[in-house]
Each structure stands twice: as structure tokens, then as C-alpha cells.
Design a protein around this motif. Structure first.
Motif, PDB file in Angstrom:
ATOM      1  N   ASN A  52       0.832  -1.207   0.000  1.00 15.60           N
ATOM      2  CA  ASN A  52       0.000   0.000   0.000  1.00 15.60           C
ATOM      3  C   ASN A  52       0.865   1.255   0.000  1.00 15.60           C
ATOM      4  O   ASN A  52       0.524   2.262  -0.622  1.00 15.60           O
ATOM      5  CB  ASN A  52      -0.921  -0.007   1.219  1.00 15.60           C
ATOM      6  CG  ASN A  52      -2.003   1.034   1.141  1.00 15.60           C
ATOM      7  OD1 ASN A  52      -2.656   1.200   0.113  1.00 15.60           O
ATOM      8  ND2 ASN A  52      -2.210   1.764   2.226  1.00 15.60           N
ATOM      9  N   ALA A  62      -2.295   0.824  -7.623  1.00 14.95           N
ATOM     10  CA  ALA A  62      -3.305   1.361  -6.704  1.00 14.95           C
ATOM     11  C   ALA A  62      -4.502   0.431  -6.523  1.00 14.95           C
ATOM     12  O   ALA A  62      -4.904   0.131  -5.395  1.00 14.95           O
ATOM     13  CB  ALA A  62      -3.767   2.734  -7.192  1.00 14.95           C
ATOM     14  N   LYS A  66      -5.246  -1.867  -3.183  1.00 15.07           N
ATOM     15  CA  LYS A  66      -6.489  -1.608  -2.452  1.00 15.07           C
ATOM     16  C   LYS A  66      -7.266  -2.899  -2.217  1.00 15.07           C
ATOM     17  O   LYS A  66      -7.797  -3.138  -1.120  1.00 15.07           O
ATOM     18  CB  LYS A  66      -7.343  -0.617  -3.235  1.00 15.07           C
ATOM     19  CG  LYS A  66      -8.629  -0.177  -2.557  1.00 15.07           C
ATOM     20  CD  LYS A  66      -9.858  -0.956  -2.991  1.00 15.07           C
ATOM     21  CE  LYS A  66     -10.215  -0.685  -4.436  1.00 15.07           C
ATOM     22  NZ  LYS A  66     -11.496  -1.374  -4.806  1.00 15.07           N
ATOM     23  N   GLU A  67      -7.316  -3.761  -3.221  1.00  8.12           N
ATOM     24  CA  GLU A  67      -8.023  -5.032  -3.091  1.00  8.12           C
ATOM     25  C   GLU A  67      -7.348  -5.934  -2.068  1.00  8.12           C
ATOM     26  O   GLU A  67      -8.021  -6.627  -1.296  1.00  8.12           O
ATOM     27  CB  GLU A  67      -8.099  -5.726  -4.455  1.00  8.12           C
ATOM     28  CG  GLU A  67      -9.049  -5.058  -5.431  1.00  8.12           C
ATOM     29  CD  GLU A  67     -10.487  -5.112  -4.957  1.00  8.12           C
ATOM     30  OE1 GLU A  67     -11.040  -6.216  -4.857  1.00  8.12           O
ATOM     31  OE2 GLU A  67     -11.051  -4.046  -4.655  1.00  8.12           O
ATOM     32  N   CYS A  69      -5.537  -4.919   0.518  1.00  7.50           N
ATOM     33  CA  CYS A  69      -5.715  -4.333   1.851  1.00  7.50           C
ATOM     34  C   CYS A  69      -7.137  -4.505   2.391  1.00  7.50           C
ATOM     35  O   CYS A  69      -7.353  -4.375   3.602  1.00  7.50           O
ATOM     36  CB  CYS A  69      -5.331  -2.855   1.832  1.00  7.50           C
ATOM     37  SG  CYS A  69      -3.551  -2.571   1.651  1.00  7.50           S
ATOM     38  N   ARG A  70      -8.091  -4.797   1.543  1.00  5.53           N
ATOM     39  CA  ARG A  70      -9.460  -5.035   2.009  1.00  5.53           C
ATOM     40  C   ARG A  70      -9.533  -6.281   2.886  1.00  5.53           C
ATOM     41  O   ARG A  70     -10.477  -6.440   3.663  1.00  5.53           O
ATOM     42  CB  ARG A  70     -10.411  -5.189   0.820  1.00  5.53           C
ATOM     43  CG  ARG A  70     -10.665  -3.918   0.034  1.00  5.53           C
ATOM     44  CD  ARG A  70     -11.615  -4.168  -1.110  1.00  5.53           C
ATOM     45  NE  ARG A  70     -12.952  -4.502  -0.643  1.00  5.53           N
ATOM     46  CZ  ARG A  70     -13.913  -5.004  -1.418  1.00  5.53           C
ATOM     47  NH1 ARG A  70     -13.670  -5.246  -2.693  1.00  5.53           N
ATOM     48  NH2 ARG A  70     -15.103  -5.272  -0.910  1.00  5.53           N
ATOM     49  N   THR A 127     -16.061   0.092  -7.505  1.00  5.37           N
ATOM     50  CA  THR A 127     -14.819   0.813  -7.243  1.00  5.37           C
ATOM     51  C   THR A 127     -14.827   2.141  -7.983  1.00  5.37           C
ATOM     52  O   THR A 127     -15.218   2.204  -9.157  1.00  5.37           O
ATOM     53  CB  THR A 127     -13.595  -0.014  -7.693  1.00  5.37           C
ATOM     54  OG1 THR A 127     -13.468  -1.157  -6.860  1.00  5.37           O
ATOM     55  CG2 THR A 127     -12.311   0.801  -7.592  1.00  5.37           C
ATOM     56  N   TRP A 142      -6.431   8.076  -7.119  1.00  6.09           N
ATOM     57  CA  TRP A 142      -7.065   7.291  -6.046  1.00  6.09           C
ATOM     58  C   TRP A 142      -7.818   6.098  -6.633  1.00  6.09           C
ATOM     59  O   TRP A 142      -8.216   6.098  -7.800  1.00  6.09           O
ATOM     60  CB  TRP A 142      -8.037   8.154  -5.230  1.00  6.09           C
ATOM     61  CG  TRP A 142      -9.161   8.730  -6.040  1.00  6.09           C
ATOM     62  CD1 TRP A 142     -10.390   8.183  -6.266  1.00  6.09           C
ATOM     63  CD2 TRP A 142      -9.142   9.983  -6.739  1.00  6.09           C
ATOM     64  NE1 TRP A 142     -11.149   9.009  -7.057  1.00  6.09           N
ATOM     65  CE2 TRP A 142     -10.408  10.125  -7.364  1.00  6.09           C
ATOM     66  CE3 TRP A 142      -8.192  10.994  -6.900  1.00  6.09           C
ATOM     67  CZ2 TRP A 142     -10.729  11.227  -8.139  1.00  6.09           C
ATOM     68  CZ3 TRP A 142      -8.518  12.099  -7.676  1.00  6.09           C
ATOM     69  CH2 TRP A 142      -9.774  12.209  -8.278  1.00  6.09           C
ATOM     70  N   SER A 143      -7.968   5.093  -5.802  1.00  7.91           N
ATOM     71  CA  SER A 143      -8.785   3.925  -6.106  1.00  7.91           C
ATOM     72  C   SER A 143      -9.465   3.534  -4.802  1.00  7.91           C
ATOM     73  O   SER A 143      -8.792   3.199  -3.828  1.00  7.91           O
ATOM     74  CB  SER A 143      -7.921   2.784  -6.630  1.00  7.91           C
ATOM     75  OG  SER A 143      -8.709   1.623  -6.878  1.00  7.91           O
ATOM     76  N   SER A 144     -10.781   3.607  -4.752  1.00 11.78           N
ATOM     77  CA  SER A 144     -11.488   3.380  -3.496  1.00 11.78           C
ATOM     78  C   SER A 144     -12.766   2.581  -3.732  1.00 11.78           C
ATOM     79  O   SER A 144     -13.427   2.730  -4.761  1.00 11.78           O
ATOM     80  CB  SER A 144     -11.830   4.720  -2.822  1.00 11.78           C
ATOM     81  OG  SER A 144     -12.629   5.517  -3.674  1.00 11.78           O
ATOM     82  N   THR A 145     -13.100   1.744  -2.766  1.00 10.45           N
ATOM     83  CA  THR A 145     -14.336   0.967  -2.827  1.00 10.45           C
ATOM     84  C   THR A 145     -15.501   1.845  -2.394  1.00 10.45           C
ATOM     85  O   THR A 145     -15.448   2.502  -1.356  1.00 10.45           O
ATOM     86  CB  THR A 145     -14.253  -0.263  -1.904  1.00 10.45           C
ATOM     87  OG1 THR A 145     -13.140  -1.067  -2.298  1.00 10.45           O
ATOM     88  CG2 THR A 145     -15.527  -1.099  -1.993  1.00 10.45           C
TER      89      THR A 145
END
Length: 252
Positions: A52, A62, A66-67, A69-70, A127, A142-145
Motif C-alpha cells: 500500500n 493502486a 487496495k483489493e 488491503c481489504r 470501485t 485514487w482507487s477506493s471501494t
């Protein structure tokens, strides 16, 4: 280096993609294998946090980071597999250079946004991805759920557009406080439906949308920023919403 050493990939085979889309098992929708033991879970969290950290300066990592770290709260065998796959991608792509060329101070900030509707097969959450360019230079990405489960691709794209506009306005205000000019903001989306919705006033037929998102319509009406349509194949936010090959990401 530490990540590659942990997986002993010195002579390993690099991967062309950062990951692969999960397939839903009809017999066991939550099939992720056994939970990792305490020692493995600790190693997973340490390596995921390091990945991360790398992704903070690398748009190509990114989404995959992110996936990974979920799963930090409760890592499974499938989580470990995703992390190792990303490490194999790093084996062949250890460096990415972001260029900041000199020139005249730009007057406009370009914000590209996109989404992957219901991309998570477990939760069906989407996403949001985006990138802020200033004079052609990548200033932020950024990349966010998405926290809200979108009921259509248009709704997912709308949420992504709202997030992009929010981040861009905050970035522009920070620039003004630092002594830079007040940049004109232009948001680019590849969704005609999202652009159409934010360009009018009110909920129309989409009554389930939370009114907290409708400020963007008023902001566009007051010309606080502008929204433009672009072709999906040329949207640089695309690698921030899904797994792509290096060849596809390099072109964006």
C-alpha cells in the motif's frame, strides 16, 4: 525488494497483470479458503501495508493494492494468493517514473474519473477511480471501494464523478492557499448517463439516490466546475478501477 525476497521470487516468472478478477462459486459464494494462522496473518498485514505504501506513488498498483488491503482484518488463503500475484507483477515492473515537465502555469485542472460497477463478486460493491492532472502531470490519483451499493452502472459512475469533483475542489482550494492561481476544474467521464444526470437538477426517476450527492448539480449550474464526456478507451482512470495488463496501463 523485501516483498520479492519474502516470496523468494528472485528466479520467478513475472506476471503481466496485477491480479485477476475473482469468479463467484455458486456452491460457496464466500469460498476464500482457510483463514491464515496468526503468524501468516501477521506477515500478510506487514507485506500488504508495504504494498500500500508503494502504491501511494504508483497508479499501476493502486487498485490491486487496495483489493489486497481489504482483507487485512481477516486474511484468507485467497488473500495470500492475491498478494503473491501482485508481487510477481512487481518482479517485472520494479519502477515507474512520473514525469513533471516545465512550462507555463496551466489555468485548468483536468480530472478523469471512472468506476467498475459491482466489481466485487462477494459484496457487489463498485470501485471509484480517478486522477488529477495539472499541465499534463499527475498530481493525485485514487482507487477506493464505494460504500454505497450502486444499483446500476450509471449510478456507480455518478458516485465516482462526485468523488472526483470533491477531491478536485479540495485540491484547488489547497493550491490557492499555497499561492497558486484558482484553477478552472474540468471533470472527464466516459459515462453519458452520469454526465446527463449531473447536468440537470433534481432526482428525476432515480429517487433512491441520497440527496447528499446532489450538491454537484448545483455546483455545475453555478459553473464551479465543468463536466465533459470522453471515450472509455482513452480514460486514464481505467487502471484505477480494475485489473489491466501492463500493456493496457502503459497506453493510459
Amino acid at each position: 525488494g523485501i516483498i520479492l525476497e519474502h516470496f523468494d521470487l528472485a528466479n520467478g516468472k513475472p506476471m503481466a497483470t496485477t491480479g485477476e478478477k475473482e469468479e463467484l462459486n455458486p456452491e460457496d459464494p464466500d469460498d476464500r479458503g482457510e483463514p491464515l494462522g496468526p503468524a501468516e496473518a501477521k506477515s500478510f498485514r506487514a507485506l500488504a501495508a508495504r504494498m500500500n505504501y508503494l502504491a501511494a506513488d504508483r497508479p499501476d498498483l493502486a487498485f490491486a493494492a487496495k483489493e489486497v488491503c481489504r482483507d487485512m482484518a481477516m486474511p484468507y488463503r485467497a488473500s495470500w494468493k492475491k498478494l503473491k500475484r501482485l508481487a510477481r507483477f512487481l518482479l517485472g515492473h520494479r519502477r515507474v517514473v512520473l514525469q513533471f515537465r516545465g512550462g507555463k502555469m496551466p489555468h485548468e485542472m483536468a480530472v478523469y474519473v471512472g468506476s467498475d460497477w459491482a466489481g466485487c463478486v462477494k459484496t457487489r460493491k463498485s470501485t471509484s477511480g480517478g486522477v488529477i492532472l495539472l499541465g499534463g502531470a499527475c498530481m493525485r490519483f485514487w482507487s477506493s471501494t464505494q460504500t454505497t451499493i450502486a444499483l446500476s452502472s450509471a449510478e456507480a459512475e455518478f458516485y465516482s464523478l462526485v468523488e472526483g469533483a470533491t477531491r478536485a475542489i479540495g485540491f484547488a482550494r489547497l493550491a490557492v492557499e499555497l499561492g497558486f492561481p484558482d484553477f478552472r476544474i474540468r471533470v472527464y467521464t466516459d459515462s453519458s448517463a452520469a454526465k446527463s444526470f449531473v447536468s440537470r437538477r433534481g432526482l428525476s426517476k432515480i429517487r433512491h439516490l441520497d440527496t447528499k450527492y446532489l450538491w454537484v448539480q448545483d455546483s455545475i449550474a453555478r459553473k464551479c466546475f465543468f463536466v465533459e464526456k470522453i471515450d472509455g478507451k482513452s480514460n486514464p482512470a481505467d487502471p484505477l478501477t480494475k485489473y489491466l495488463s501492463w500493456h493496457e496501463m502503459e497506453g493510459l
